[in-house]
Write a protein that holds these residues in place. Structure first.
Motif, mmCIF file in Angstrom:
data_model
loop_
_atom_site.group_PDB
_atom_site.id
_atom_site.type_symbol
_atom_site.label_atom_id
_atom_site.label_comp_id
_atom_site.label_asym_id
_atom_site.label_seq_id
_atom_site.Cartn_x
_atom_site.Cartn_y
_atom_site.Cartn_z
ATOM 1 N N UNK A 176 0.835 -1.202 0.000
ATOM 2 C CA UNK A 176 0.000 0.000 0.000
ATOM 3 C C UNK A 176 0.867 1.248 0.000
ATOM 4 N N UNK A 177 1.956 1.214 0.749
ATOM 5 C CA UNK A 177 2.846 2.380 0.823
ATOM 6 C C UNK A 177 3.648 2.567 -0.457
ATOM 7 N N UNK A 178 4.027 1.464 -1.088
ATOM 8 C CA UNK A 178 4.955 1.548 -2.223
ATOM 9 C C UNK A 178 4.269 1.750 -3.568
ATOM 10 N N UNK A 179 3.066 1.232 -3.723
ATOM 11 C CA UNK A 179 2.389 1.302 -5.026
ATOM 12 C C UNK A 179 1.431 2.493 -5.029
ATOM 13 N N UNK A 180 1.777 3.498 -5.779
ATOM 14 C CA UNK A 180 0.970 4.714 -5.851
ATOM 15 C C UNK A 180 -0.428 4.419 -6.389
ATOM 16 N N UNK A 181 -1.442 4.873 -5.667
ATOM 17 C CA UNK A 181 -2.814 4.694 -6.115
ATOM 18 C C UNK A 181 -3.524 3.505 -5.512
ATOM 19 N N UNK B 94 -3.724 -8.972 5.549
ATOM 20 C CA UNK B 94 -4.336 -7.873 4.812
ATOM 21 C C UNK B 94 -3.892 -6.567 5.441
ATOM 22 N N UNK B 95 -3.918 -5.517 4.642
ATOM 23 C CA UNK B 95 -3.476 -4.213 5.141
ATOM 24 C C UNK B 95 -4.451 -3.632 6.156
ATOM 25 N N UNK C 215 -5.087 1.495 -2.164
ATOM 26 C CA UNK C 215 -5.617 1.793 -0.825
ATOM 27 C C UNK C 215 -5.665 0.578 0.094
ATOM 28 N N UNK C 216 -5.531 -0.613 -0.455
ATOM 29 C CA UNK C 216 -5.591 -1.815 0.358
ATOM 30 C C UNK C 216 -4.908 -2.964 -0.350
ATOM 31 N N UNK C 217 -4.483 -3.962 0.430
ATOM 32 C CA UNK C 217 -3.806 -5.124 -0.149
ATOM 33 C C UNK C 217 -4.090 -6.351 0.693
ATOM 34 N N UNK D 151 -3.479 -9.306 -3.999
ATOM 35 C CA UNK D 151 -4.570 -8.494 -4.527
ATOM 36 C C UNK D 151 -4.467 -7.067 -3.996
ATOM 37 N N UNK D 152 -4.441 -6.119 -4.905
ATOM 38 C CA UNK D 152 -4.343 -4.708 -4.557
ATOM 39 C C UNK D 152 -5.668 -4.027 -4.866
#
Length: 239
Positions: free
Chosen positions: A40-45, A65-66, A47-49, A138-139
């Motif tokens: 979540x922090x590294x992939x811009x855009x 899960x995040x 909100x959850x993983x 899953x992002x």
């Protein structure tokens, strides 16, 4: 070597360090949660993983899960038996959905229920080891919209790094590290019980559990618990 190649290499090293730092977490559920936080922090855009082990349409275990929202969406895919993560695992290819609302024909249940749950876009990446699928990363994104080329590249690299780290973490932690934050052991037990008592096959029993869960707007995990506790008459699961 071009500047772009140098930057790509440095970015991969940075992501690898971030995933490696998660290894300090002793429990696998904590480790997986930390990995999801990195995504979540590294992939811009994003909100959850969620990081999920899979071995078939009816068998999965959410390792981490995040946050609760991502966990709910992952459980929703399991209850419905469809969605980006399910498809990514089955095909072995990433499934990128920029607008969940447009996937009604593809996943009738998930398109509606996912939108209601507040997801706008999903980007599912299969985790594969030696050609064998082991799960998915899953992002989730609250608003519809695709990811940039850089964000997608980061996500693909994170999926590869997570697969390697998952295998290493499993080797270190052994069987005690196999349990995730959401286990579907009760679902498997309820499916077997239903199949035996109604004299139907496991696929039919699983479909009936899922159908009841969907019709009553509950998770299949909750319905399975009621079946095991005999709080649901079997005639309500027939047909």
């Amino acid at each position: 070597m071009t500047t772009g190649t140098v930057l790509d290499g440095r970015r991969r090293e940075s992501l690898a360090r971030m995933i490696a730092e998660c290894a300090v977490e002793p429990a696998r559920a904590d480790w997986a949660r930390a990995v999801c936080g990195v995504c979540v922090d590294a992939v811009t855009g994003v909100d959850g993983a969620a990081l999920t082990l899979r071995s078939g349409a009816r068998t999965q275990e959410v390792l981490g899960a995040s946050g609760p929202w991502a966990a709910v969406l992952e459980e929703l895919q399991y209850t419905l038996g469809e969605g980006p993560g399910v498809e990514a695992f089955a095909t072995g290819d990433p499934v990128l959905v920029a607008d969940v609302r447009t996937s009604q024909a593809r996943w009738p249940g998930f398109a509606g229920s996912g939108t209601t749950a507040g997801v706008g876009a999903v980007f599912a990446f299969p985790l594969r080891a030696g050609g064998i699928g082991v799960g998915t990363l899953d992002l989730y994104r609250r608003r519809p919209g695709g990811l940039s080329a850089d964000a997608l590249a980061d996500a693909a690299v994170l999926a590869d790094l997570t697969t390697i780290a998952l295998l290493q973490h499993t080797e270190r932690s052994g069987e005690n590290g196999l349990r995730g934050v959401i286990s579907y052991e009760d679902v498997n037990m309820a499916t077997g019980m239903l199949a035996a008592q109604l004299r139907i096959d496991l696929e039919d029993a699983s479909a009936r559990l899922r159908a009841h869960a969907f019709a009553t707007d509950r998770s299949v995990l909750d319905v399975a618990g009621d079946v095991l506790a005999r709080r649901i008459p079997l005639d309500r699961l027939t047909g």
